[in-house]
Design an enzyme around this catalytic site. Structure first.
Site, PDB file in Angstrom:
ATOM      1  N   SER A 134      10.415  12.608  10.595  1.00 59.12           N
ATOM      2  CA  SER A 134       9.909  13.297   9.421  1.00 59.12           C
ATOM      3  C   SER A 134      11.046  13.697   8.487  1.00 59.12           C
ATOM      4  CB  SER A 134       9.110  14.531   9.843  1.00 59.12           C
ATOM      5  OG  SER A 134       8.399  15.061   8.741  1.00 59.12           O
TER       6      SER A 134
ATOM      7  N   PRO B 118      13.814   6.272   5.430  1.00 60.68           N
ATOM      8  CA  PRO B 118      13.297   7.495   4.806  1.00 60.68           C
ATOM      9  C   PRO B 118      12.148   8.108   5.589  1.00 60.68           C
ATOM     10  CG  PRO B 118      12.557   5.564   3.594  1.00 60.68           C
ATOM     11  CD  PRO B 118      13.533   5.079   4.617  1.00 60.68           C
TER      12      PRO B 118
ATOM     13  N   SER C 174     -17.999 -16.303 -25.020  1.00 57.90           N
ATOM     14  CA  SER C 174     -16.992 -17.063 -25.767  1.00 57.90           C
ATOM     15  C   SER C 174     -17.476 -18.453 -26.141  1.00 57.90           C
ATOM     16  CB  SER C 174     -15.702 -17.183 -24.934  1.00 57.90           C
ATOM     17  OG  SER C 174     -15.954 -17.892 -23.728  1.00 57.90           O
TER      18      SER C 174
ATOM     19  N   SER D 133     -13.795 -16.621 -14.699  1.00 61.73           N
ATOM     20  CA  SER D 133     -12.588 -16.719 -13.837  1.00 61.73           C
ATOM     21  C   SER D 133     -11.454 -15.879 -14.433  1.00 61.73           C
ATOM     22  CB  SER D 133     -12.157 -18.171 -13.651  1.00 61.73           C
ATOM     23  OG  SER D 133     -12.045 -18.875 -14.847  1.00 61.73           O
TER      24      SER D 133
ATOM     25  N   LYS E 141      18.272  12.806  10.102  1.00 60.92           N
ATOM     26  CA  LYS E 141      18.620  11.402  10.387  1.00 60.92           C
ATOM     27  C   LYS E 141      19.967  11.035   9.773  1.00 60.92           C
ATOM     28  CE  LYS E 141      14.784  10.071   8.464  1.00 60.92           C
ATOM     29  NZ  LYS E 141      14.252  11.427   8.214  1.00 60.92           N
TER      30      LYS E 141
END
Length: 637
Positions: A37, A117, A478, A548, A42
């Site tokens: 955590s 991290p 269209s 599409s 670390k």
């Protein structure tokens, strides 16, 4: 001009470097990660390891002392975390964001450590660091105990196949080195670890700040602890490369080395096993067999090569073998399949699009893969299997997927290198997921291509035409369907064999079960593209009229067909013009909220960037557009 003394100094330095390199050349290498955590210590732990192993140069140490004073360390002379936290944002916030890799060595072994991290939003960074690690050091703040992120990282460590786990209970100095605190944390962690499959781990009470139980000397502050110090344990863990040598021989081909007509070798890194000249080998997935003629390296031919070595293998026979193939033991080859079940860790902010084609990279193989909707998503805190239609950032789930051709693999549990893969977005080239193959689907082994006597070329030759797909795309309204219909009429009068697939028509039958969500739209186009491909196999000129809206799916269709047979026709009509026509009343429904996920209103349309043909229905009538398209595709043979 150099003086003799300066030459002597350079020589002594060179001798020291050579001696150092020679001393470390034959040492084994352990890759490990630190995880846990936020603010569990670390980076401080890794900085302490670098400091205690004398891996810091004098100028680095001076800069570290200066930075420690500037960033304020509450009386601590050196802030070891600053050795690892290289990003400015990390130093300012006192946290780790990126994955930092550091090298250090002891008298017994070399190490590469990844500081990953702790924040949940950087889980993808942690997965990156863990993907090549042999061991994980999971840190826990002795004041806080087992936290949610501890569970998440432990689950990922187990999922990614890391066999060696160290539970480092850090900051023992802040709890008075209380044994009861340590024992309680170890029992809490053991209960969780056993539930996810971690049956063995080594627990060590440490203080990265004070250095307790970090080096080989036991700490006087923990007389109740009789286990190894962290460094002593890291020096004795068996690395996975040793176990890999005991498996069957496998080498993914990275490069075909042919500098002249007298030499043809296959270069790559051995993923498992041992190989010697004279060994019988099989090329996967083709199944061709041969024997090893020689094993070449820059330093000369070898009598034996083992897992982890990069070599060039020469074969006794002229067999077809290229990059992406695998050379393996003839009597114990890996599997090859095109359908799989796998666990995915999603690493992109844009969610998984089921049915969309992604690049899948496994070893040296790169293929197109389509992912099915997940069977379930895993809650790493409760381990509950949750229903899911997709996966978002840091999501972990199980799903089936198919590739466009068979690939050689091993289950991830047997070989991480040959069972682990990444998914890459075809347009952004971003790595979107990491995956672990569980097994190939049985149905993949039971379905085979049936050879037929009449070929694709035979069908096309009888019709005296080259098959094509004329793919009309554009907004609703269209004019796609009108123009496509006019083009087919003209082709019919020219004695051409055609078929028109219209978006609305196929939703009455083939795709009647699909809605208009993004996932359903992708599946709609996938099904239509498969039908269109079959029709071109029959020698037809296929016309399709579909919105599409996504470039990825139009590119998928293009890749399914031989080069030159896919013709993208963009019916370029502005939204305001298409909405003004609104022949079917769909725009009105979409604007009022009655129709969701409507392209151009609340769902995007990705216009073609380089279509083969573009028509503008504002300036052209449908018949004029049709004649223009016919002119562009001539000659038809």
């Amino acid at each position: 001009m150099k003086t003799p003394s300066s030459f002597q100094t350079d020589a002594l330095i060179a001798e020291d470097i050579d001696a150092y390199l020679a001393a470390h050349q034959n040492k084994s290498l352990l890759r490990f990660i630190t995880c846990g955590s936020v603010d569990d210590g670390k980076s401080t732990l890794i900085g302490r390891l670098l400091y205690d192993s004398k891996m810091i140069f004098e100028d680095q140490l001076a800069a570290l002392e200066s930075d420690s004073k500037r960033h304020g360390t509450q009386g601590q002379e050196i802030d070891f975390a600053l050795l690892v936290d290289g990003l400015a944002a990390e130093r300012e916030q006192g946290i780790t964001i990126d994955v930092a890799y550091r090298f250090f060595a002891t008298e017994k072994r070399k190490f590469i450590v990844a500081d990953t991290p702790g924040h949940e939003q950087y889980t993808r960074n942690m997965v990156t660091g863990a993907s090549t690690a042999d061991l994980a050091v999971i840190l826990i703040d002795a004041r806080k105990g087992v936290l949610q992120q501890t569970r998440r990282h432990s689950y990922l460590v187990h999922l990614l196949g890391i066999r060696h786990v160290v539970l480092a209970v850090n900051k023992m100095d802040l709890v008075g080195y209380d044994r009861a605190v340590f024992d309680s944390i170890v029992e809490d962690y053991r209960a969780f670890a056993s539930s996810i499959g971690i049956t063995d781990f080594t627990a060590i009470p440490i203080s990265g700040f004070k250095g307790d139980n970090i080096t080989s000397a036991p700490s006087a502050n923990t007389p109740w602890y009789d286990g190894p110090a962290l460094i002593a344990h890291l020096e004795t863990v068996e690395v996975d490369s040793v176990a890999a040598q005991e498996q069957g021989f496998r080498m993914p081909v990275q490069w075909v080395n042919r500098p002249n007509l007298d030499f043809r070798g296959f270069a790559g890194q051995i993923a498992a096993g041992v190989v010697r000249p004279g060994d019988a080998v099989r090329i996967v997935p083709s199944g061709k067999t041969s024997t090893v003629k020689a094993i070449a390296t820059f330093g000369g031919d070898l009598a034996e090569a083992v897992a982890g070595q990069s070599v060039t293998i020469m074969l006794a026979d002229e067999v077809d073998c290229s990059r992406g193939d695998m050379i393996a033991s003839a009597g114990d080859p890996p599997q090859a399949s095109d359908q799989f079940r796998a666990t995915l860790v999603w690493m992109d902010e844009e969610a998984l699009k089921p049915g969309r084609g992604y690049w899948l990279k496994l070893g040296t193989q790169t293929v197109t893969a389509t992912i099915q909707p997940p069977e379930y998503e895993i809650d790493v805190n409760s381990l509950e299997h949750l229903a899911a239609k997709t996966l978002g950032l840091n999501g972990i789930g199980v799903a089936e997927f198919a590739t466009d051709r068979p690939i050689a693999f091993e289950p991830y549990a047997a070989n991480r290198q040959l069972g682990g893969f990444i998914l890459i977005d075809k347009f952004t080239n971003a790595t979107v997921a990491a995956g672990m193959i569980a097994f190939s689907l049985r149905r993949a082994d039971n379905v085979h291509w049936q050879p037929t006597s009449i070929t694709r070329d035979d069908h096309a030759g009888m019709k005296n035409q080259t098959p094509r797909v004329l793919w009309f795309t554009g907004l609703s309204g269209s004019g796609k369907s009108t123009i496509a219909n006019a083009v087919e009429k003209q082709l019919f009068l020219m004695n051409r064999h055609t078929f028109l697939l219209d978006g609305d028509n196929v939703r009455h039958g083939l795709n009647r079960d699909l809605g208009f969500t993004e996932t359903d739209r992708i599946e709609n186009i996938r099904r239509v593209s498969e039908v269109a491909r079959l029709m071109t196999d029959a020698g037809l000129i296929v016309l399709t009229a579909f919105i599409s809206p996504f470039r990825a799916e139009r590119q998928m269709v293009r890749e399914m067909l031989p080069q030159g047979e896919f013709i993208e026709i963009f019916v370029d009509t502005p939204l305001e013009v298409a909405e003004g026509r609104d022949v079917k009343g769909l725009y009105k429904k979409a604007r009022s909220g009655q129709l969701k996920n409507f392209t151009g209103i609340d769902s995007p349309y990705e216009a073609p960037e380089n279509p083969e043909i573009r028509v503008n229905t504002v300036d052209m009538t449908p018949d004029e557009a049709a004649r223009y398209i016919i002119e562009q595709i001539l000659p038809l043979k």
